[in-house]
Write an enzyme that holds these catalytic residues in place. Sequence first.
Site, PDB file in Angstrom:
ATOM      1  CE  LYS A  74      -2.803  -0.938   3.253  1.00  8.88           C
ATOM      2  NZ  LYS A  74      -1.814  -1.588   3.593  1.00  8.88           N
ATOM      3  CB  THR A  76       4.930   0.454  -2.512  1.00 10.48           C
ATOM      4  OG1 THR A  76       5.663  -0.436  -1.431  1.00 10.48           O
ATOM      5  CG2 THR A  76       5.990   0.376  -4.116  1.00 10.48           C
ATOM      6  NE  ARG A  97      -0.447   4.039   7.911  1.00 11.23           N
ATOM      7  CZ  ARG A  97      -1.226   2.876   8.316  1.00 11.23           C
ATOM      8  NH1 ARG A  97      -1.224   2.428   9.658  1.00 11.23           N
ATOM      9  NH2 ARG A  97      -0.463   2.256   7.742  1.00 11.23           N
ATOM     10  CE  LYS A 108       3.443  -4.121   6.837  1.00 14.84           C
ATOM     11  NZ  LYS A 108       3.261  -2.737   6.904  1.00 14.84           N
ATOM     12  CB  ALA A 276      -5.333  -0.320   9.954  1.00 18.30           C
ATOM     13  CG  PHE A 304      -3.412  -3.916   9.296  1.00 16.36           C
ATOM     14  CD1 PHE A 304      -2.573  -4.511   8.105  1.00 16.36           C
ATOM     15  CD2 PHE A 304      -3.093  -3.254   9.184  1.00 16.36           C
ATOM     16  CE1 PHE A 304      -0.927  -4.967   9.085  1.00 16.36           C
ATOM     17  CE2 PHE A 304      -2.414  -3.453  11.401  1.00 16.36           C
ATOM     18  CZ  PHE A 304      -1.155  -3.964  10.131  1.00 16.36           C
ATOM     19  CG  PHE A 384       5.393  -8.487  -5.789  1.00 12.69           C
ATOM     20  CD1 PHE A 384       4.086  -7.417  -5.657  1.00 12.69           C
ATOM     21  CD2 PHE A 384       5.964  -8.852  -4.517  1.00 12.69           C
ATOM     22  CE1 PHE A 384       3.661  -7.560  -4.406  1.00 12.69           C
ATOM     23  CE2 PHE A 384       6.196  -8.340  -3.309  1.00 12.69           C
ATOM     24  CZ  PHE A 384       4.860  -7.593  -3.596  1.00 12.69           C
ATOM     25  CD1 TRP A 412       8.709  -2.618  -4.584  1.00 15.37           C
ATOM     26  CD2 TRP A 412       9.745  -3.613  -6.374  1.00 15.37           C
ATOM     27  NE1 TRP A 412      10.195  -3.445  -3.971  1.00 15.37           N
ATOM     28  CE2 TRP A 412      10.642  -3.728  -4.900  1.00 15.37           C
ATOM     29  CE3 TRP A 412       9.786  -4.045  -7.017  1.00 15.37           C
ATOM     30  CZ2 TRP A 412      11.669  -4.551  -4.952  1.00 15.37           C
ATOM     31  CZ3 TRP A 412      11.394  -5.261  -7.327  1.00 15.37           C
ATOM     32  CH2 TRP A 412      12.130  -5.084  -6.390  1.00 15.37           C
TER      33      TRP A 412
HETATM   34  P1  ADP Z   1       1.745  -1.804   3.237  1.00 13.67           P
HETATM   35  O1  ADP Z   1       2.129  -1.012   3.123  1.00 13.67           O
HETATM   36  O2  ADP Z   1       0.707  -2.667   2.505  1.00 13.67           O
HETATM   37  O3  ADP Z   1       2.394  -2.751   4.507  1.00 13.67           O
HETATM   38  P2  ADP Z   1       4.579  -1.479   1.627  1.00 13.67           P
HETATM   39  O4  ADP Z   1       4.504  -0.826   0.785  1.00 13.67           O
HETATM   40  O5  ADP Z   1       5.122  -1.075   3.140  1.00 13.67           O
HETATM   41  O6  ADP Z   1       3.027  -2.390   1.741  1.00 13.67           O
HETATM   42  O7  ADP Z   1       5.420  -3.340   1.283  1.00 13.67           O
HETATM   43  C1  ADP Z   1       5.961  -3.655   1.782  1.00 13.67           C
HETATM   44  C2  ADP Z   1       7.489  -4.127   1.383  1.00 13.67           C
HETATM   45  O8  ADP Z   1       6.712  -5.094   0.450  1.00 13.67           O
HETATM   46  C3  ADP Z   1       8.418  -3.387   1.539  1.00 13.67           C
HETATM   47  O9  ADP Z   1       9.872  -3.853   1.979  1.00 13.67           O
HETATM   48  C4  ADP Z   1       8.464  -3.181   0.174  1.00 13.67           C
HETATM   49  O10 ADP Z   1       9.641  -3.006  -0.877  1.00 13.67           O
HETATM   50  C5  ADP Z   1       8.029  -4.268  -0.831  1.00 13.67           C
HETATM   51  N1  ADP Z   1       7.314  -4.594  -1.886  1.00 13.67           N
HETATM   52  C6  ADP Z   1       5.963  -3.621  -2.007  1.00 13.67           C
HETATM   53  N2  ADP Z   1       5.491  -3.973  -3.575  1.00 13.67           N
HETATM   54  C7  ADP Z   1       6.360  -4.239  -4.338  1.00 13.67           C
HETATM   55  C8  ADP Z   1       7.036  -5.599  -5.481  1.00 13.67           C
HETATM   56  N3  ADP Z   1       5.707  -5.206  -6.076  1.00 13.67           N
HETATM   57  N4  ADP Z   1       7.628  -5.704  -5.463  1.00 13.67           N
HETATM   58  C9  ADP Z   1       8.785  -6.469  -4.404  1.00 13.67           C
HETATM   59  N5  ADP Z   1       8.707  -6.128  -3.420  1.00 13.67           N
HETATM   60  C10 ADP Z   1       6.934  -4.951  -2.711  1.00 13.67           C
END
Ligand code: ADP
Length: 559
Positions: A74, A76, A97, A108, A276, A304, A384, A412
């Site tokens: 999210k 990202t 946030r 995480k 959340a 979440f 991904f 990403w």
């Molecule tokens: P959320 O906000 O939903 O908790 P994040 O955006 O913080 O998720 O991402 C969680 C982790 O996943 C981060 O370390 C991020 O780098 C990784 N991540 C997010 N999107 C991708 C993607 N498309 N490919 C690889 N890693 C990703």
Amino acid sequence: KLTFKSDIEIAQSAKMLRIEEIVGQLGIEEDDWEPYGRYKGKLSLDLFQKLQNVEDGKVVLVTAISPTPAGEGKSTVTVGLGQALNRVGKKTIIALREPSLGPSMGIKGGAAGGGYSQVMPMEDINLHFTGDLHAITTANNALAALIDNHIHQGNELNIDPRRIVWKRALDMNDRALRKIVIGLGGPVQGVPREDGFDITVASEVMAIFCLANDLEDLKIRLSKMVVAFDYDNQPITAGHLNAQGALTLLLKDAIRPNIVQTLENTPALVHGGPFANIAHGCNSVIATKLASKLGEMVVTEAGFGADLGAEKFLDIKARYAGIKPSAVVIVATVRALKMHGGLAKEYLKNPDLEALQKGMPNLEKHLETLKEFGVPVVVAINKFVTDTDEEVAFIKEWCDSRGIAAEEADVWAKGGQGGEALAKRVLETIETEENKYKPLYELNVSLQEKIETICKKVYGAGEVQFSPKAVKQMKQFTDFGWDQLPICMAKTQYSFSDDPKKLGRPKNFTITIRELKPSIGAGFIVALTGDVMTMPGLPKVPAANNMDVSEDGKAVGLF
Ligand code: ADP
């Protein structure tokens, strides 16, 4: 085997602009902000007053399907979409946030986005940043100290030490502090009683910080916080202890929104950060509203899945702040959908159309919920490298055939450029779809009815069971006149139910309301379900084990 740079490697090799350039581009004058080092700043609260007559930008909320423990991207996608909207010509500000150290040290990792869609300086943001979380922790604990001192000094307010609901706070996952005994050692050491710690991001001070409209409102809300009950079972507030002035003083700098930039120099306000699952999950109202004055669009995120953060954004934050969200983007990933389809964690990287198909009901349920709120929705498929073209196409076709807007987001790997299609789709959806946003429930119905509405309509529960304690509390809270407040559910993020193991779209389950907590200053009643904890613990191998500092003082292992 393909290798990719880690988030921190990308972040450390990025070229940041000095923060005065970012602020300058927004037309903010010198008196209206203050630099915190070279790359961070805090905006003044007067700025909002000055921009009063500027038309509000459109607010886009980013939410997700029920996540895997790693998160579904999210933050990202929020950052990537903000960057992409700027690329397609919309002046956009991101409102995120502030990360908590609990999950950073736990499983995480950081929470500043990922890959080429990150906010910077990610090391600072993920560690102590501008000290807001420490200030919130301190304000929380100052009140705890005032309560215990009051009892020690003679207890004029007749506080029943067995009915103190205020807990101490720490921004850490530390299960050993959940239940403690304090004041041991004889008369000079205070009055012994049971106490406990919550993680800072679950505290009412954090919630108030994120819901207050200005300094005055902050103070009023802080004074309304219920800290205990007296021997006649009447509520005692922070106001009775005359604590609101000191607490507001401790928060006066923190309450000013932090401004930073993304990897593509898009301005981002990173401010406030309640969880959340056990809190309301949204960044500060002050930051979101200011962002909407500074930009044509704001992209913000709620924590979440849509059952938690988005529900609370739409029922609590937007209602209190008078924000009408223009659209909701729901992030879905192939891997999480496959997990909801029954695939074990270790196989999520393998192509598996069948598991994917079986997992779609999770997305379907979240979409149904968002529809209930009447907001236009766009699905963002967070790409991904392990996803196959067939898998992504499957989700897209599934959405297309149901008339739901969906786009792949490759932010990403590619930053804003990888989100242009999504950005255009969001703009088009806002243009063409009718926005009939309204909260799910009216405030004037009973607490029980509000809780049941959320459990049945958002989670899909068949039945809601209230523990004897919860039943007693509902009556008591109603007698106190607290029944007109919205509900902040505390529930596991992994399942629609209160059992984290029930993935996908469970049906006809019973949800148990264990206990209620009055957050009168924040302006909601917390309903605790299942065995959700307001102080998490660390996993067997905490992320902290991989963290280090290099010889030249750089952070290592912050993901
Ligand atoms: P959320 O906000 O939903 O908790 P994040 O955006 O913080 O998720 O991402 C969680 C982790 O996943 C981060 O370390 C991020 O780098 C990784 N991540 C997010 N999107 C991708 C993607 N498309 N490919 C690889 N890693 C990703």
